[in-house]
Design a protein around this motif. Structure first.
Motif, PDB file in Angstrom:
ATOM      1  N   VAL A  10      36.226 -51.255  15.871  1.00  0.00           N
ATOM      2  CA  VAL A  10      35.551 -51.031  14.582  1.00  0.00           C
ATOM      3  C   VAL A  10      36.355 -51.612  13.417  1.00  0.00           C
ATOM      4  CG1 VAL A  10      34.673 -49.245  13.030  1.00  0.00           C
ATOM      5  CG2 VAL A  10      34.435 -48.965  15.486  1.00  0.00           C
ATOM      6  N   LEU A  11      37.682 -51.482  13.458  1.00  0.00           N
ATOM      7  CA  LEU A  11      38.477 -51.950  12.312  1.00  0.00           C
ATOM      8  C   LEU A  11      38.442 -53.477  12.127  1.00  0.00           C
ATOM      9  CD1 LEU A  11      41.561 -49.576  12.081  1.00  0.00           C
ATOM     10  CD2 LEU A  11      39.705 -49.866  10.454  1.00  0.00           C
ATOM     11  N   PRO A  12      38.634 -54.281  13.208  1.00  0.00           N
ATOM     12  CA  PRO A  12      38.543 -55.737  12.983  1.00  0.00           C
ATOM     13  C   PRO A  12      37.178 -56.154  12.459  1.00  0.00           C
ATOM     14  CG  PRO A  12      39.574 -55.293  15.100  1.00  0.00           C
ATOM     15  CD  PRO A  12      39.076 -53.984  14.576  1.00  0.00           C
ATOM     16  N   LEU A  13      36.131 -55.515  12.976  1.00  0.00           N
ATOM     17  CA  LEU A  13      34.787 -55.837  12.490  1.00  0.00           C
ATOM     18  C   LEU A  13      34.666 -55.469  11.004  1.00  0.00           C
ATOM     19  CD1 LEU A  13      32.383 -56.944  14.051  1.00  0.00           C
ATOM     20  CD2 LEU A  13      31.485 -54.622  14.216  1.00  0.00           C
ATOM     21  N   GLY A  14      35.191 -54.296  10.675  1.00  0.00           N
ATOM     22  CA  GLY A  14      35.118 -53.827   9.294  1.00  0.00           C
ATOM     23  C   GLY A  14      35.870 -54.747   8.345  1.00  0.00           C
ATOM     24  N   ALA A  15      37.055 -55.200   8.766  1.00  0.00           N
ATOM     25  CA  ALA A  15      37.864 -56.026   7.859  1.00  0.00           C
ATOM     26  C   ALA A  15      37.146 -57.321   7.510  1.00  0.00           C
ATOM     27  CB  ALA A  15      39.215 -56.330   8.496  1.00  0.00           C
ATOM     28  N   THR A  16      36.203 -57.741   8.334  1.00  0.00           N
ATOM     29  CA  THR A  16      35.513 -59.002   8.038  1.00  0.00           C
ATOM     30  C   THR A  16      34.121 -58.805   7.440  1.00  0.00           C
ATOM     31  OG1 THR A  16      35.061 -58.998  10.391  1.00  0.00           O
ATOM     32  CG2 THR A  16      36.650 -60.588   9.630  1.00  0.00           C
ATOM     33  N   VAL A  17      33.420 -57.737   7.830  1.00  0.00           N
ATOM     34  CA  VAL A  17      32.048 -57.608   7.294  1.00  0.00           C
ATOM     35  C   VAL A  17      31.860 -56.444   6.318  1.00  0.00           C
ATOM     36  CG1 VAL A  17      30.988 -58.669   9.328  1.00  0.00           C
ATOM     37  CG2 VAL A  17      31.138 -56.198   9.197  1.00  0.00           C
ATOM     38  N   ASN A  18      32.764 -55.468   6.345  1.00  0.00           N
ATOM     39  CA  ASN A  18      32.522 -54.281   5.517  1.00  0.00           C
ATOM     40  C   ASN A  18      33.380 -54.318   4.261  1.00  0.00           C
ATOM     41  OD1 ASN A  18      31.574 -51.614   4.916  1.00  0.00           O
ATOM     42  ND2 ASN A  18      33.582 -50.876   5.537  1.00  0.00           N
ATOM     43  N   MET A  19      32.755 -54.563   3.133  1.00  0.00           N
ATOM     44  CA  MET A  19      33.530 -54.665   1.897  1.00  0.00           C
ATOM     45  C   MET A  19      32.829 -53.902   0.788  1.00  0.00           C
ATOM     46  SD  MET A  19      35.280 -58.250   1.997  1.00  0.00           S
ATOM     47  CE  MET A  19      35.839 -58.880   3.549  1.00  0.00           C
ATOM     48  N   ASP A  20      33.045 -52.613   0.767  1.00  0.00           N
ATOM     49  CA  ASP A  20      32.378 -51.778  -0.222  1.00  0.00           C
ATOM     50  C   ASP A  20      32.848 -52.104  -1.637  1.00  0.00           C
ATOM     51  OD1 ASP A  20      31.496 -50.684   2.077  1.00  0.00           O
ATOM     52  OD2 ASP A  20      32.095 -48.627   1.630  1.00  0.00           O
ATOM     53  N   GLY A  21      34.165 -52.281  -1.778  1.00  0.00           N
ATOM     54  CA  GLY A  21      34.702 -52.568  -3.105  1.00  0.00           C
ATOM     55  C   GLY A  21      34.152 -53.877  -3.644  1.00  0.00           C
ATOM     56  N   THR A  22      34.096 -54.882  -2.789  1.00  0.00           N
ATOM     57  CA  THR A  22      33.585 -56.190  -3.193  1.00  0.00           C
ATOM     58  C   THR A  22      32.104 -56.085  -3.567  1.00  0.00           C
ATOM     59  OG1 THR A  22      35.132 -57.202  -1.667  1.00  0.00           O
ATOM     60  CG2 THR A  22      33.319 -58.586  -2.412  1.00  0.00           C
ATOM     61  N   ALA A  23      31.352 -55.300  -2.790  1.00  0.00           N
ATOM     62  CA  ALA A  23      29.922 -55.150  -3.045  1.00  0.00           C
ATOM     63  C   ALA A  23      29.690 -54.536  -4.420  1.00  0.00           C
ATOM     64  CB  ALA A  23      29.302 -54.276  -1.960  1.00  0.00           C
ATOM     65  N   LEU A  24      30.437 -53.470  -4.698  1.00  0.00           N
ATOM     66  CA  LEU A  24      30.285 -52.796  -5.992  1.00  0.00           C
ATOM     67  C   LEU A  24      30.654 -53.739  -7.134  1.00  0.00           C
ATOM     68  CD1 LEU A  24      31.176 -49.197  -6.781  1.00  0.00           C
ATOM     69  CD2 LEU A  24      32.150 -50.914  -8.261  1.00  0.00           C
ATOM     70  N   TYR A  25      31.753 -54.437  -6.922  1.00  0.00           N
ATOM     71  CA  TYR A  25      32.228 -55.366  -7.956  1.00  0.00           C
ATOM     72  C   TYR A  25      31.208 -56.484  -8.216  1.00  0.00           C
ATOM     73  CZ  TYR A  25      34.340 -59.972  -8.568  1.00  0.00           C
ATOM     74  OH  TYR A  25      34.569 -61.272  -8.912  1.00  0.00           O
ATOM     75  N   GLU A  26      30.614 -57.013  -7.148  1.00  0.00           N
ATOM     76  CA  GLU A  26      29.655 -58.116  -7.325  1.00  0.00           C
ATOM     77  C   GLU A  26      28.475 -57.651  -8.174  1.00  0.00           C
ATOM     78  OE1 GLU A  26      29.066 -61.129  -4.885  1.00  0.00           O
ATOM     79  OE2 GLU A  26      30.889 -60.936  -3.728  1.00  0.00           O
ATOM     80  N   ALA A  27      27.988 -56.445  -7.889  1.00  0.00           N
ATOM     81  CA  ALA A  27      26.844 -55.937  -8.645  1.00  0.00           C
ATOM     82  C   ALA A  27      27.212 -55.784 -10.126  1.00  0.00           C
ATOM     83  CB  ALA A  27      26.387 -54.602  -8.067  1.00  0.00           C
ATOM     84  N   VAL A  28      28.377 -55.179 -10.385  1.00  0.00           N
ATOM     85  CA  VAL A  28      28.784 -54.963 -11.780  1.00  0.00           C
ATOM     86  C   VAL A  28      29.001 -56.311 -12.469  1.00  0.00           C
ATOM     87  CG1 VAL A  28      30.568 -54.001 -13.291  1.00  0.00           C
ATOM     88  CG2 VAL A  28      29.830 -52.721 -11.284  1.00  0.00           C
TER      89      VAL A  28
END
Ligand code: ASP
Length: 416
Positions: free
Chosen positions: A292-310
């Motif tokens: 789960v962690l290697p997959l997350g490090a490449t596809v899961n980016m909550d901080g980036t998602a929030l930042y992109e919207a703002v």
């Protein structure tokens, strides 16, 4: 690593980070000569990423046993990551509409940064295509992790289906995984100095605290909205971890070394070895750690998602372009995709933001407004990205454990 040493190392890293902040802030450019020490530390982490991911994912898949189980857990992991990423975008959109950080901003400072104009073609198909690389060696050389993970997933799955030889090969990758984790532990001994140098060196590049503050002031409300949103999402994730995996604030401390490393380096892929080590030591199910962690490090980016919207809404507000519900829905969808497509490397989110800007016809020049402070926000969003991955691993790990318990045959009843 024994508990006592873990705690000592965490404190040493925190002191290193704080000292880096203070020295970089006060001495500014004079700290530039220490930057190479930080690069050295980051290079050491990057050195282990590819072999670690290959070994971890393959042995992780092997330990799940059967391919159907992998499908179920993989599907659940992606769904979980998608939901948390989407909730981060939503939170960003709500905040940016409430605060309106872009109104009254002088857009003359904008401009398309060099090398951005030719990236306009990045789109949905590029994200899908990035899953497969025709040349794995080139992908490894460029630290493009997604195709390596996809290949390792397939290879791991194939190995579980070929009997005895497959099992021997899986045992080899198991051993390699253990050895790579040991290397990470050794590298982390240098983390206090490495993180000190990374932070001090980056402030030196920004010209010290006073110069940085002047940049922040120009877009103060934008910076405050991003930081506020990241903080709220961090708390939300902590609550999710507590509710679904019984891991709340104590888990923040357990992942402390990974979180500070994320802030120091600005790369969630680079931090991955540390995130895995911390999750393992915190007792997260090992199969979740490896898969789960290697997959997350490449596809899961909550901080980036929030930042992109703002950031995108900020640009629209600064240029006086009204975005209605339909356009904001498009921002919601594309920001989620853009975050999934962003690589876990410094400021990758700034590049994938082009997908969102073009979707709603906003001027790419707007990116110029964000540049000066982006390196700092990048560090913070990377920290939230890593926290999102860690909580995801704990939640999925909890599910795998519960599933094992349900599948285990009931204990024989003693004869009455
Ligand atoms: N630096 C971030 C990461 O590595 C990606 C980004 O938002 O630019 O997670």
């Amino acid at each position: 690593m024994p508990q006592f040493r873990q705690q000592t190392l965490l404190w040493a890293i925190l002191v290193g980070a704080a000292a880096g902040l203070v020295c970089g802030w006060w001495f500014g450019e004079a700290m530039a000569p220490v930057a190479w020490l930080g690069d050295l530390f980051l290079d050491a982490l990057k050195m282990v990423i590819v072999p670690l991911i290959v070994a971890a994912v393959i042995s992780g898949i092997g330990s799940l046993g059967d391919v159907r189980r992998l499908g179920r857990i993989g599907g659940l992991t992606l769904l979980y990551y998608l939901l948390t990423t989407a909730s981060a975008v939503l939170l960003g959109l709500v905040l940016v509409n409430l605060v309106q950080p872009g109104s009254g901003i002088d857009t003359l400072a904008g401009g398309v940064p060099e090398g951005f104009a030719d990236k306009e073609t990045t789109g949905f198909s590029d994200i899908v295509r990035s899953l497969i690389s025709p040349n794995l060696v080139a992908a490894a050389a460029d630290t493009q992790l997604l195709p390596i993970i996809v290949f390792s997933l397939l290879l791991g799955a194939a190995l579980t289906t070929v009997g005895e030889h497959g099992r021997t090969t899986l045992a080899f990758f198991d051993g390699l995984n253990e050895a790579m984790m040991k290397l990470v532990m050794w590298i982390m001994v240098a983390a206090p100095v490495g993180i000190f140098a990374l932070i001090a060196g980056r402030f030196a590049e920004a010209g010290g605290g006073a110069a940085f503050l002047a940049e922040v002031q120009a877009v103060g409300w934008y910076v405050a909205t991003v930081i506020g949103g990241l903080f709220l999402h961090f708390l939300l994730l902590t609550a999710v971890g507590q509710a679904l995996a019984r891991r709340g604030f104590s888990y923040v401390r357990a992942q402390g070394r990974a979180l500070v490393t994320a802030f120091g380096t600005g790369t969630s892929s680079g931090t991955l070895p540390v995130t895995m080590e911390c999750a393992r030591e915190a007792g997260v199910d090992d199969r979740a750690v490896r898969f789960v962690l290697p997959l997350g490090a490449t596809v899961n980016m909550d901080g980036t998602a929030l930042y992109e919207a703002v950031a995108v809404m900020f640009i629209a507000q600064a240029y006086g372009i009204e975005l209605g519900l339909a356009e904001q829905t498009l921002v919601f969808i594309t920001a989620t995709l853009a975050a999934i497509g962003a690589a876990g490397i410094p400021q990758a989110g700034l590049v994938t933001m082009i997908i969102v800007l073009t979707a709603v016809n906003l001027p790419l020049e707007g990116i110029g407004l964000l540049l000066a402070v982006d390196w700092f926000l990048d560090r913070l969003r990377t920290l939230v990205n890593v926290w999102g991955d860690s909580v995801g691993a704990a939640v999925i790990g909890q599910y795998i454990g519960a599933n094992d318990a349900a599948a285990a045959p009931a204990a024989p009843q003693p004869n009455a």
